[in-house]
Design a protein around this motif. Structure first.
Motif, PDB file in Angstrom:
ATOM      1  N   UNK A 244      17.904 -24.976  -0.054  1.00  0.00           N
ATOM      2  CA  UNK A 244      19.287 -24.560   0.099  1.00  0.00           C
ATOM      3  C   UNK A 244      20.170 -25.734   0.465  1.00  0.00           C
ATOM      4  N   UNK A 245      21.476 -25.493   0.455  1.00  0.00           N
ATOM      5  CA  UNK A 245      22.441 -26.547   0.777  1.00  0.00           C
ATOM      6  C   UNK A 245      23.590 -25.954   1.581  1.00  0.00           C
ATOM      7  N   UNK A 246      24.093 -26.747   2.506  1.00  0.00           N
ATOM      8  CA  UNK A 246      25.244 -26.353   3.318  1.00  0.00           C
ATOM      9  C   UNK A 246      26.373 -27.317   3.005  1.00  0.00           C
ATOM     10  N   UNK A 247      27.462 -26.798   2.446  1.00  0.00           N
ATOM     11  CA  UNK A 247      28.613 -27.656   2.206  1.00  0.00           C
ATOM     12  C   UNK A 247      29.368 -27.821   3.519  1.00  0.00           C
ATOM     13  N   UNK A 248      29.578 -29.064   3.917  1.00  0.00           N
ATOM     14  CA  UNK A 248      30.048 -29.335   5.273  1.00  0.00           C
ATOM     15  C   UNK A 248      31.551 -29.550   5.392  1.00  0.00           C
TER      16      UNK A 248
END
Length: 350
Positions: A288-292
């Protein structure tokens, strides 16, 4: 009196029965290494005695699995561990080597200052040299280079490495530079990019490192990627993977559905600012990825239900889309470092 704890943290360990790789909480003691299924466990799952043991690093027995080292005991039992990134592996190796040496000499493990009044002319610290090479002001400049209709991003040429070693007074001439550069390559501090440099590493050239403007190399945590007609090894990366890696390591992450906690390897990139998380036991694609960009990150003293948390060193990321991520660091210092790094990336990244 209990043995002194020298170092502890998450590593991925290869099982001795089923040969599966699983994250473990690993503790280095003065006389051995204990590994636990979870950090909170009271008793270890196993213990590796260090007396008479041999250490192999880098261990390249597992193909594309990077940052692996091996401990072989006096009973010829092999134990394989994988770190999350290069610097982490080197820290473990340095302390394990010192612990083994102290056992052999009948000494107590003690950290001493690395400052020396006398420089040993025949001793080269590859780890320190690597950090100097990566210095943003005085190190090797990372470029976007084109060859054979491919664009190699965040890399540099072989002759630039030798030029830098000479200008930095690390070596006296180009022949010495080749020896040092080959050692950096063999230890994993440099990686080959492109067919020419890869063929040299594979043994089709006289020297594994090439003092050549057409031979490309990159740092393993630089954010390197190759565009256009890429080979299987140089995969075209999405925009979210093109940012420079500024921090990486293992943390506990709470699942959104079951609310269970699992160890994940996190890689923080800036410009664009993303936090990707992976299965530390293997797999090149992120889970998964978290856009910061526009996110809020804070330390947490209570759970999402408002109750006081029994877990320590928690922090929370709230994205611009109001998605909540709960993470746990191993120590208060590590939590602070992650929070500061994420805050910087969220402000400066796209």
């Amino acid at each position: 009196m209990e043995p002194k704890r020298i170092r502890e943290g998450y590593l991925v360990k290869r099982g001795s029965v089923f040969n599966t790789w699983k994250p473990m909480w690993v503790v280095l003691l003065e006389d051995g290494i204990e590994f636990y299924k979870k950090k909170s466990d009271n008793s270890p799952k196993g213990m590796i005695p260090l007396k008479g043991s041999a250490l192999t690093s880098p261990c390249q027995d597992f193909g594309k699995r990077m940052f692996v080292f091996k401990i072989t005991t006096t009973k010829q039992q092999d134990h394989f561990f994988q770190a999350a990134f290069l610097e982490e592996r080197d820290c473990w190796i340095r302390d394990i080597k010192k612990a083994i040496k102290c056992i052999e000499g009948g000494q107590k493990f003690a950290r001493k200052s690395t400052r020396r009044s006398i420089r040993l002319p025949e001793t080269v610290d590859l780890g320190a040299l690597y950090l100097s090479m990566k210095d943003t002001e005085k190190g090797i400049k990372e470029l976007n280079l084109e060859k054979d209709k491919k664009i190699f991003n965040h890399c540099f040429t072989g002759n630039c490495v030798i030029d830098w070693l000479i200008s930095n007074q690390s070596v006296r001439n180009r022949q010495e530079g080749l020896v040092i550069a080959s050692s950096l390559l063999n230890e994993g501090y440099l990686q080959p990019a492109g067919d020419l440099s890869k063929s040299a590493v594979d043994g089709t050239a006289d020297n594994p490192f090439l003092d050549n403007p057409d031979a490309f190399y990159y740092f393993p945590d630089s954010g390197f990627f190759c565009e256009e007609n890429s080979s299987d090894d140089d995969v075209i990366l999405k925009e979210e993977f093109r940012g420079v890696i500024i921090k990486q390591g293992c943390l506990l992450k709470q699942g959104h559905r079951r609310k269970n906690w699992k160890v994940r390897k996190f890689i923080l990139r800036e410009d664009p600012a993303y936090l990707h998380y992976y299965d530390p036991a293997g797999g090149e694609d992120p889970l998964g990825a978290v856009r910061l960009r526009g996110c809020v990150v804070t330390s947490v003293e209570s759970n999402s239900d408002g109750k006081k948390s029994e877990e320590e060193n928690l922090f929370e990321i709230i994205t611009a889309d109001e998605v909540h991520y709960f993470l746990q660091a191993a120590t208060p210092k590590e939590r602070t470092e992650w929070i500061k790094a994420i805050q910087v990336a969220s402000r400066t990244g796209k």
